[in-house]
Design a protein around this motif. Structure first.
Motif, mmCIF file in Angstrom:
data_model
loop_
_atom_site.group_PDB
_atom_site.id
_atom_site.type_symbol
_atom_site.label_atom_id
_atom_site.label_comp_id
_atom_site.label_asym_id
_atom_site.label_seq_id
_atom_site.Cartn_x
_atom_site.Cartn_y
_atom_site.Cartn_z
ATOM 1 N N CYS A 262 0.795 -1.235 0.000
ATOM 2 C CA CYS A 262 0.000 0.000 0.000
ATOM 3 C C CYS A 262 0.825 1.282 0.000
ATOM 4 N N VAL A 263 2.008 1.262 0.612
ATOM 5 C CA VAL A 263 2.724 2.508 0.899
ATOM 6 C C VAL A 263 3.940 2.682 -0.009
ATOM 7 N N PRO A 264 4.435 3.932 -0.150
ATOM 8 C CA PRO A 264 5.626 4.182 -0.972
ATOM 9 C C PRO A 264 6.886 3.678 -0.286
ATOM 10 N N SER A 265 8.026 3.854 -0.957
ATOM 11 C CA SER A 265 9.288 3.320 -0.440
ATOM 12 C C SER A 265 9.655 3.960 0.895
ATOM 13 N N GLY A 266 10.289 3.176 1.740
ATOM 14 C CA GLY A 266 10.729 3.652 3.045
ATOM 15 C C GLY A 266 10.709 2.543 4.072
ATOM 16 N N GLU A 267 11.164 2.866 5.280
ATOM 17 C CA GLU A 267 11.145 1.909 6.379
ATOM 18 C C GLU A 267 9.722 1.789 6.921
ATOM 19 N N ILE A 268 9.199 0.583 6.962
ATOM 20 C CA ILE A 268 7.830 0.383 7.453
ATOM 21 C C ILE A 268 7.814 0.276 8.964
ATOM 22 N N ALA A 269 8.686 -0.539 9.515
ATOM 23 C CA ALA A 269 8.724 -0.733 10.968
ATOM 24 C C ALA A 269 10.100 -1.244 11.383
ATOM 25 N N LYS A 270 10.390 -1.074 12.685
ATOM 26 C CA LYS A 270 11.679 -1.492 13.224
ATOM 27 C C LYS A 270 11.462 -2.244 14.529
ATOM 28 N N GLN A 271 12.518 -2.921 14.954
ATOM 29 C CA GLN A 271 12.500 -3.618 16.233
ATOM 30 C C GLN A 271 13.626 -3.102 17.108
ATOM 31 N N GLN A 272 13.302 -2.797 18.362
ATOM 32 C CA GLN A 272 14.311 -2.382 19.331
ATOM 33 C C GLN A 272 14.454 -3.479 20.376
ATOM 34 N N ASP A 273 15.689 -3.998 20.561
ATOM 35 C CA ASP A 273 15.875 -5.063 21.534
ATOM 36 C C ASP A 273 16.121 -4.492 22.929
ATOM 37 N N LYS A 274 16.319 -5.361 23.907
ATOM 38 C CA LYS A 274 16.426 -4.911 25.302
ATOM 39 C C LYS A 274 17.681 -4.083 25.561
ATOM 40 N N ASP A 275 18.671 -4.169 24.657
ATOM 41 C CA ASP A 275 19.888 -3.367 24.800
ATOM 42 C C ASP A 275 19.800 -2.044 24.045
ATOM 43 N N GLY A 276 18.643 -1.777 23.422
ATOM 44 C CA GLY A 276 18.458 -0.532 22.697
ATOM 45 C C GLY A 276 18.871 -0.585 21.241
ATOM 46 N N ASN A 277 19.324 -1.742 20.770
ATOM 47 C CA ASN A 277 19.716 -1.875 19.362
ATOM 48 C C ASN A 277 18.474 -1.911 18.472
ATOM 49 N N VAL A 278 18.512 -1.180 17.358
ATOM 50 C CA VAL A 278 17.360 -1.069 16.467
ATOM 51 C C VAL A 278 17.686 -1.681 15.109
ATOM 52 N N THR A 279 16.789 -2.524 14.627
ATOM 53 C CA THR A 279 16.942 -3.117 13.303
ATOM 54 C C THR A 279 15.660 -2.889 12.501
ATOM 55 N N VAL A 280 15.810 -2.691 11.196
ATOM 56 C CA VAL A 280 14.659 -2.485 10.321
ATOM 57 C C VAL A 280 14.029 -3.843 10.012
ATOM 58 N N LEU A 281 12.715 -3.937 10.196
ATOM 59 C CA LEU A 281 12.005 -5.191 9.935
ATOM 60 C C LEU A 281 11.650 -5.356 8.459
ATOM 61 N N ARG A 282 11.301 -4.233 7.795
ATOM 62 C CA ARG A 282 10.980 -4.316 6.365
ATOM 63 C C ARG A 282 11.066 -2.941 5.721
ATOM 64 N N MET A 283 11.660 -2.935 4.526
ATOM 65 C CA MET A 283 11.683 -1.739 3.687
ATOM 66 C C MET A 283 10.631 -1.914 2.596
ATOM 67 N N SER A 284 9.837 -0.878 2.392
ATOM 68 C CA SER A 284 8.832 -0.928 1.335
ATOM 69 C C SER A 284 9.459 -0.560 -0.007
ATOM 70 N N ASP A 285 8.942 -1.174 -1.074
ATOM 71 C CA ASP A 285 9.419 -0.808 -2.407
ATOM 72 C C ASP A 285 8.672 0.431 -2.910
ATOM 73 N N GLU A 286 8.883 0.801 -4.170
ATOM 74 C CA GLU A 286 8.296 2.036 -4.690
ATOM 75 C C GLU A 286 6.837 1.892 -5.093
ATOM 76 N N ASN A 287 6.346 0.684 -5.213
ATOM 77 C CA ASN A 287 4.946 0.480 -5.580
ATOM 78 C C ASN A 287 4.032 0.896 -4.433
ATOM 79 N N GLU A 288 2.916 1.522 -4.761
ATOM 80 C CA GLU A 288 1.979 1.971 -3.737
ATOM 81 C C GLU A 288 0.574 2.059 -4.323
ATOM 82 N N ILE A 289 -0.404 2.183 -3.447
ATOM 83 C CA ILE A 289 -1.786 2.378 -3.860
ATOM 84 C C ILE A 289 -2.052 3.872 -3.935
#
Length: 405
Positions: A262-289
């Protein structure tokens, strides 16, 4: 002119270095030792307490103890006592049913039910195609008032009702069925396999508004979602309403993939672990509604369903209509299976959106409030797409974004 270091000075430096190294090693070792001792002492306290209780019970308990049930209750009690509100333990039977639900293939009589607030009985809200229930003529709006000889009023939660209507292929469940026009029937239904699509409704309403009811996010939702959206757009939908009410968001990846569509390119969501480290869960592609979107939510919209609605609002400009969501903004661990077929999940991280914001414990606040009155809540399962007041608000909001309302 360089000076040579005497043998005595070199020896002294070496001794000092060895002393420092030894001291640091001792500090680390003592810390590890103290942690280990503390852990051992805690476990000893746990075992001693359980042993005391067990001795007391077995010495005088009148009723027979079911050891399997006792072990399951102990495991569930452990998970409920670790200060993790999302940690959960499944018995072997519960975990097997959960896997079947996530795969979209169940074995049972073929209905989805809820614990009806007004009557206390199991109200039928879905009858699945090619199932024993559909072949027997069960209808949405009817009630199952008894399973076997037990009234469904006494069985409890929707999850327990659902479990009682599942079973091995070829086995039989006897039910007392009350039709929508209140005619009582006694039926014996033989369990068989049936499919449970997660998108229960997909149609145009109000002329050109595409409406999708997404009951859950499971392994099959992403492909169902894409097909349903494409069909509505091909039919001429000028806006889309995604109904996420009561969607518990079971599968995080399914919510991410659907949002990506549905959405344009960009970071959709991230995960922060108990030590504060952040990782990207999924990057959206350029296709969108490229049509206006509205997400309809309520207090039971949770987890990946919240992620989906939040991503569409922040990245795709969607409007959220309804009431504040559940506020489950965490990532659960991979499942841990145990030797007896049971399983458990614990929280492994905090969910963050594309702006590093969390909705955990807070929920998503709608842009347009659509709270049901007490009378409307009592009629919740009697509404159709055309009569549901919350759907009407969501459709009106979507149409207004197209300039057609």
């Amino acid at each position: 002119m360089s000076k040579k270091i005497s043998l005595g000075v070199a020896a002294t430096i070496a001794i000092i270095a060895m002393a420092v190294t030894f001291s640091l090693t001792m500090v680390v070792s003592m810390k590890m030792f103290n942690t280990t001792v503390s852990s051992v002492k805690n476990k000893e306290r746990q075992y001693n307490k359980l042993s005391e209780i067990d001795r007391f019970v077995r010495a005088g308990e009148f009723f027979t103890i079911d050891e399997d049930t006792l072990n399951d209750k102990l495991a569930a009690g452990y998970m409920s006592g670790i200060n993790d509100r999302y940690a959960i333990y499944y018995t072997a039977k519960e975990y097997s049913e959960k896997q079947a639900i996530e795969k979209g293939t169940l074995t049972g009589i073929g209905v989805a039910v809820v614990n009806d607030a007004s009557s206390g009985y199991a109200r039928i809200i879905r009858v699945y195609n090619n199932s024993p229930a559909s072949e027997a003529g069960l209808q949405v709006g009817g009630f199952i008032t008894a399973i076997g000889e037990e009234s469904t009023k006494n069985i409890g939660s929707t999850a327990r009702l659902t479990s009682r209507l599942l079973g091995e292929e070829g086995t039989t469940t006897a039910i007392t069925y009350l039709t929508p026009d209140r005619q009582e029937q006694q039926l014996s239904l033989v369990h068989s396999n049936y499919k449970t699509p997660t998108i229960s409704t997909s149609q145009l309403t109000a002329g050109t508004c595409g409406y999708l009811r997404i009951d859950a996010f499971t392994t099959g939702t992403a492909s169902e979602f894409k097909t349903a959206v494409d069909n509505l757009l091909q039919q001429g939908a000028t806006c889309l309403v995604f109904d996420l009410r009561d969607n518990a968001g079971e599968n995080l990846n399914a919510g991410l993939v659907a949002a990506d569509y549905c959405v344009p390119s960009g970071e959709i969501a991230k995960q922060q672990d108990k030590d504060g480290n952040v990782t990207v869960l999924r990057m959206s592609d350029e296709n969108e509604i490229n049509v206006p979107m509205v997400c309809l939510v309520n207090g039971a919209t949770s987890s990946s369903a919240e992620l989906f609605a939040n991503a569409l609002r922040k990245m795709g400009g969607a409007t959220i209509v309804g009431t504040k969501t559940a506020g489950m903004g965490v990532v659960l661990s991979d499942v841990q299976s145990f030797s007896d077929g049971s399983a458990a999940y614990i929280t492994s991280g905090l969910l963050l959106d594309n702006e590093d914001q969390s909705w955990n414990n807070e929920g998503l606040k709608p842009d347009i409030d659509a709270t049901l009155s007490v009378d409307e809540q009592n009629s919740y399962y009697d509404y159709t797409i055309d009569t549901d007041p919350q759907i009407s608000k969501a459709v009106n909001a979507a149409m207004s974004l197209t300039g057609q309302n």
